[in-house]
Design a protein around this motif. Structure first.
Motif, short mmCIF file in Angstrom:
data_model
loop_
_atom_site.label_atom_id
_atom_site.label_comp_id
_atom_site.label_asym_id
_atom_site.label_seq_id
_atom_site.Cartn_x
_atom_site.Cartn_y
_atom_site.Cartn_z
N PRO A 1 29.21 93.18 108.43
CA PRO A 1 28.10 94.34 108.50
C PRO A 1 27.59 94.48 107.10
O PRO A 1 26.24 95.09 107.27
CB PRO A 1 29.12 95.33 108.91
N ASN A 2 28.14 94.17 106.06
CA ASN A 2 27.64 94.15 104.58
C ASN A 2 26.44 93.40 104.61
O ASN A 2 25.49 93.76 104.13
CB ASN A 2 28.63 94.01 103.55
N LEU A 3 26.68 92.13 105.04
CA LEU A 3 25.42 91.34 105.11
C LEU A 3 24.32 91.84 105.93
O LEU A 3 23.08 91.75 105.46
CB LEU A 3 25.72 89.86 105.49
N VAL A 4 24.64 92.35 107.09
CA VAL A 4 23.66 92.90 107.87
C VAL A 4 22.96 93.96 107.52
O VAL A 4 21.66 94.17 107.57
CB VAL A 4 24.31 93.35 109.41
N GLU A 5 23.61 95.00 106.74
CA GLU A 5 22.89 96.28 105.90
C GLU A 5 22.13 95.69 105.26
O GLU A 5 21.14 96.13 104.88
CB GLU A 5 24.18 96.88 105.34
N GLY A 6 22.33 94.63 104.19
CA GLY A 6 21.53 94.18 103.23
C GLY A 6 20.40 93.64 103.91
O GLY A 6 19.25 93.84 103.14
N LEU A 7 20.29 92.94 104.85
CA LEU A 7 19.16 92.29 105.53
C LEU A 7 18.17 93.48 105.79
O LEU A 7 17.06 93.44 105.96
CB LEU A 7 19.47 91.23 106.53
#
Length: 403
Positions: free
Chosen positions: A366-372
């Motif tokens: 989810p941290n990667l998703v938020e960054g994207l």
């Protein structure tokens, strides 16, 4: 991938400290998308870790970066378990046995927790098998060494569930030259390696070009009739001179054939300083081995390999890396080859805890998703990057084999 210049004691300490820390809280929108999208991670080194130290990964396992509770927390649906064998095992003739033992470990883990895990053999079964919150395990073989000189072993491993093979690892082998090798053996693929690629196409096993020399990747693209993948690579744009990461030229060539570049999380690939140190390590290690051979030939005792490893580690501490390094790679790749040709292959449990602070385990997608999302990627494109692109390529390779 195993990061070779980190001592086992330090590796265990780093892994424990990172895995024990709570996952950072992503936004509600990011967590919702991570749970709803099909996340496919093409490189998790859990099997080799299980042989080193057994754990029940159906339960929370702080010393590892993959386990069932955190996989579900992060939204992971399909985890390619890396069946890794080293060049030393290849030289000793034990790679075949090691590979089968690791596959046994994955099968045992699935049988122990049929409510939590399922073996995935076809992309067409994802929706059916992931019902009930199960994490689907499939197999990627890292290093083609276990097949030896026998093409028939490809079919045997395909029957056991192997769905991609990384042709070589950190040394040249009988199939291909390695990106890490200072001196190349074949100038690309070997004649046997060309047969391996053709047979993999026939069987429906995806060809993985991570770890290969540039000339080997070119040979693969010349021979293959179907798209290929790079299961866990960074973009060389950020790490000039580091052949282990894929060049712009070759990334474009992979995409032009319909393939996908699965971007890695490990600091040694996305942090320029760490990548330079990793390449320098392989160069220094090769020189150390040549010196040892010369000393033995002269009747003198070789220098201590343990002392060499410790001195290298002490002189090259791993730099702290943040998630922006991974996001930068994805941004660049999407602009270069398009959102239809980018995916993720974390290398969790394969880089001795050397990961971005915000991407410490399978709980952190989810941290990667938020960054994207914050960088302006649409949810539709994020779904492709998280797993849609890989499933498309896998489906194409499978359909071509059936024809």
């Amino acid at each position: 991938m195993r990061v070779p210049y980190v001592s086992s004691a330090l590796a265990i300490g780093v892994a424990l400290s990172l895995a024990a820390a709570p996952a950072l809280a992503a936004s509600e929108a990011a967590r919702k998308l991570a749970q709803d999208a099909i996340i496919v991670d093409t490189h998790i080194d859990a099997p080799g870790e299980l042989l080193s130290h057994w754990d029940d990964l159906g339960l929370e396992t702080p010393g590892k970066e993959f386990d069932y509770p955190r996989a579900r927390q992060g939204g992971l649906d399909v985890a390619f378990m890396s069946i890794y064998t080293s060049p030393d095992e290849d030289a000793a003739g034990t790679a075949w046995q090691t590979a089968h033992t690791q596959i046994d470990a994955v099968e045992a883990m699935t049988a122990r927790h049929p409510d939590k895990f399922a073996l995935l053999r076809s992309p067409g079964d994802v929706e059916k098998l992931r019902k009930g919150g199960r994490v689907l395990l499939t197999l990627g073989m890292e290093n083609g060494a276990p097949i030896g000189d026998d093409l028939k072993q490809l079919a045997a491993f395909q029957q056991r569930g192997v769905r991609y093979i990384t042709l070589a690892h950190s040394a040249n082998n009988r199939i291909s030259d390695s990106s890490y090798a200072v001196e190349k053996k074949w100038g690309g693929l070997s004649p046997f390696g060309e047969q391996v690629v053709a047979e993999m196409n026939r069987l429906g096993i995806m060809v993985d070009v991570s770890h290969l020399s540039d000339d080997s990747v070119r040979d693969v693209l010349r021979i293959t009739d179907v798209p290929v993948i790079a299961s866990h690579s960074g973009m060389r744009h950020f790490t000039p001179g580091f052949e282990r990461n894929i060049s712009d030229e070759l990334a474009k060539a992979v995409a032009a054939e319909g393939g996908v570049v699965q971007l890695v999380f490990g600091a040694g690939f996305v942090n320029p300083k760490a990548a330079a140190d990793l390449q320098a390590y392989f160069d220094a290690s090769a020189a150390f081995k040549r010196e040892s051979v010369a000393l033995v030939a002269a009747g003198k005792p070789p220098k201590s390999e343990e002392a060499f490893e410790k001195a290298w580690k002490d002189a090259h501490p791993m730099p702290v890396t943040h998630i922006d390094a991974v996001l930068d790679q994805i941004d660049y790749a999407v602009k270069l080859i398009g959102a239809d040709h980018v995916g993720i292959g974390s290398d969790f449990d394969g880089v001795s805890g050397n990961l971005p602070v915000e991407l410490r385990s399978v709980a952190d997608y989810p941290n990667l998703v938020e960054g994207l999302q914050k960088r302006g990627h649409s949810d539709a494109d994020i779904r492709k990057i998280l797993g849609g692109n890989l499933l498309r390529v896998w489906s194409q390779v499978e359909k071509a084999a059936k024809r």
